[in-house]
Scaffold this motif. Structure first.
Motif, PDB file in Angstrom:
ATOM      1  N   ASP A  11       0.829  -1.205   0.000  1.00  0.00           N
ATOM      2  CA  ASP A  11       0.000   0.000   0.000  1.00  0.00           C
ATOM      3  C   ASP A  11       0.866   1.259   0.000  1.00  0.00           C
ATOM      4  N   ALA A  12       1.908   1.249   0.824  1.00  0.00           N
ATOM      5  CA  ALA A  12       2.778   2.423   0.909  1.00  0.00           C
ATOM      6  C   ALA A  12       3.479   2.677  -0.421  1.00  0.00           C
ATOM      7  N   GLU A  13       3.872   1.614  -1.092  1.00  0.00           N
ATOM      8  CA  GLU A  13       4.528   1.774  -2.391  1.00  0.00           C
ATOM      9  C   GLU A  13       3.553   2.312  -3.431  1.00  0.00           C
ATOM     10  N   LEU A  14       2.317   1.860  -3.398  1.00  0.00           N
ATOM     11  CA  LEU A  14       1.316   2.388  -4.326  1.00  0.00           C
ATOM     12  C   LEU A  14       1.044   3.861  -4.071  1.00  0.00           C
ATOM     13  N   LEU A  15       0.940   4.231  -2.806  1.00  0.00           N
ATOM     14  CA  LEU A  15       0.673   5.629  -2.486  1.00  0.00           C
ATOM     15  C   LEU A  15       1.843   6.510  -2.930  1.00  0.00           C
ATOM     16  N   GLN A  16       3.050   6.038  -2.703  1.00  0.00           N
ATOM     17  CA  GLN A  16       4.218   6.811  -3.130  1.00  0.00           C
ATOM     18  C   GLN A  16       4.289   6.895  -4.652  1.00  0.00           C
ATOM     19  N   ALA A  17       3.934   5.805  -5.323  1.00  0.00           N
ATOM     20  CA  ALA A  17       3.915   5.834  -6.785  1.00  0.00           C
ATOM     21  C   ALA A  17       2.915   6.867  -7.293  1.00  0.00           C
ATOM     22  N   ASP A  22       2.439   8.268 -10.965  1.00  0.00           N
ATOM     23  CA  ASP A  22       1.843   7.085 -11.581  1.00  0.00           C
ATOM     24  C   ASP A  22       0.322   7.247 -11.591  1.00  0.00           C
ATOM     25  N   ARG A  23      -0.264   7.297 -12.777  1.00  0.00           N
ATOM     26  CA  ARG A  23      -1.691   7.597 -12.895  1.00  0.00           C
ATOM     27  C   ARG A  23      -2.587   6.427 -12.512  1.00  0.00           C
ATOM     28  N   GLU A  24      -2.036   5.245 -12.434  1.00  0.00           N
ATOM     29  CA  GLU A  24      -2.852   4.079 -12.114  1.00  0.00           C
ATOM     30  C   GLU A  24      -2.735   3.638 -10.655  1.00  0.00           C
ATOM     31  N   ALA A  25      -1.734   4.105  -9.948  1.00  0.00           N
ATOM     32  CA  ALA A  25      -1.437   3.572  -8.620  1.00  0.00           C
ATOM     33  C   ALA A  25      -2.571   3.806  -7.628  1.00  0.00           C
ATOM     34  N   PHE A  26      -3.166   4.994  -7.632  1.00  0.00           N
ATOM     35  CA  PHE A  26      -4.213   5.275  -6.654  1.00  0.00           C
ATOM     36  C   PHE A  26      -5.442   4.420  -6.919  1.00  0.00           C
ATOM     37  N   ALA A  62      -8.045  12.116  -0.122  1.00  0.00           N
ATOM     38  CA  ALA A  62      -6.869  11.249  -0.051  1.00  0.00           C
ATOM     39  C   ALA A  62      -6.015  11.392  -1.311  1.00  0.00           C
ATOM     40  N   TYR A  63      -6.656  11.484  -2.458  1.00  0.00           N
ATOM     41  CA  TYR A  63      -5.938  11.637  -3.727  1.00  0.00           C
ATOM     42  C   TYR A  63      -5.091  12.909  -3.707  1.00  0.00           C
ATOM     43  N   ARG A  64      -5.687  13.984  -3.206  1.00  0.00           N
ATOM     44  CA  ARG A  64      -4.999  15.274  -3.226  1.00  0.00           C
ATOM     45  C   ARG A  64      -3.971  15.427  -2.115  1.00  0.00           C
TER      46      ARG A  64
END
Length: 230
Positions: A11-17, A22-26, A62-64
């Motif tokens: 999860d942390a790696e996706l959030l950092q991406a 990275d447009r798909e990570a969130f 969360a996105y912002r």
């Protein structure tokens, strides 16, 4: 490393991406936790329409604000905190009164997203028993709407979603003792509303001889259908 040995990002790696562009990570991160976030939003807001609005508000926030995540809690805890706060903000601002009925197909989605009581997923034998169970679940959900927002959120997270008090304290940004107090008072008020206490008793001092008055609340299963934010 072969594709078979590849490990899914945390999860942390996706959030950092996501923060890194990275447009798909969130979207991947949201899909991973979609059901539980929807269950919390639905039970906090009380009906699918308001829950969808609260969930979308939270996900936009969360996105912002992803860059502000400092890793002092799990990403899932942070996501729940943002979504719950968005729901509570809507309740306080609009003074939501939950008059809209919940959908009739709650049981269809019974295996997704949250803890529940009232019959197992395969218990589809007696229509009369199913009707009684559905009525009981609806009464609990309706009774929740009469609680103060903070008590409602604590009960949803602790009793219905099964989070430990320590994690709920992080989600709600308060002390563990405050979570316990909110749950205790909320359970006592629900016990009165649901007719579990003798008439005339003080709702803040439930009947010590009635374990239902202080027992954790369990409720209907939540539908899995949160709309995907635009």
């Amino acid at each position: 490393m072969s594709d078979h040995d590849a490990v899914d990002p945390t999860d942390a790696e996706l959030l950092q991406a996501h923060v890194d562009g990275d447009r798909e990570a969130f979207g991947v991160l949201f899909a991973r936790h979609r059901d539980r976030l929807w269950a919390v939003a639905l039970r906090t807001m009380g009906n699918p329409e308001d829950a969808a609005d609260g969930l979308q508000d939270g996900l936009i926030a969360a996105y912002r604000r992803a860059a502000s995540f400092r890793g002092d809690a799990a990403v899932t805890t942070w996501l729940h905190r943002v979504v719950v706060n968005a729901c509570l903000d809507r309740i306080r601002a609009a003074k939501v009164r939950r008059a809209d009925p919940l959908p009739d197909d709650l049981e269809e989605y019974g295996d997704r997203g949250s803890l529940a009581t009232g019959g197992s997923a395969g218990d589809d034998g007696d229509p009369a028993e199913a009707a009684v169970r559905g009525e009981r679940q609806q009464r609990v959900l309706d009774a929740l709407s009469g609680l103060p927002a903070e008590q409602r959120a604590a009960l949803v997270l602790v009793d219905m979603e099964g989070y430990p008090v320590s994690e709920v304290a992080l989600i709600l940004n308060c002390a563990e003792g405050t979570v316990k107090s909110r749950c205790s008072r909320g359970r006592a008020k629900l016990a009165v509303t649901l007719g579990l206490l003798a008439p005339g008793r003080d709702p803040d001092h439930p009947d010590p001889g009635n374990p239902a008055a202080s027992a954790p609340v369990r409720s209907a299963r939540s539908p899995r259908g949160p709309p995907t934010p635009d």
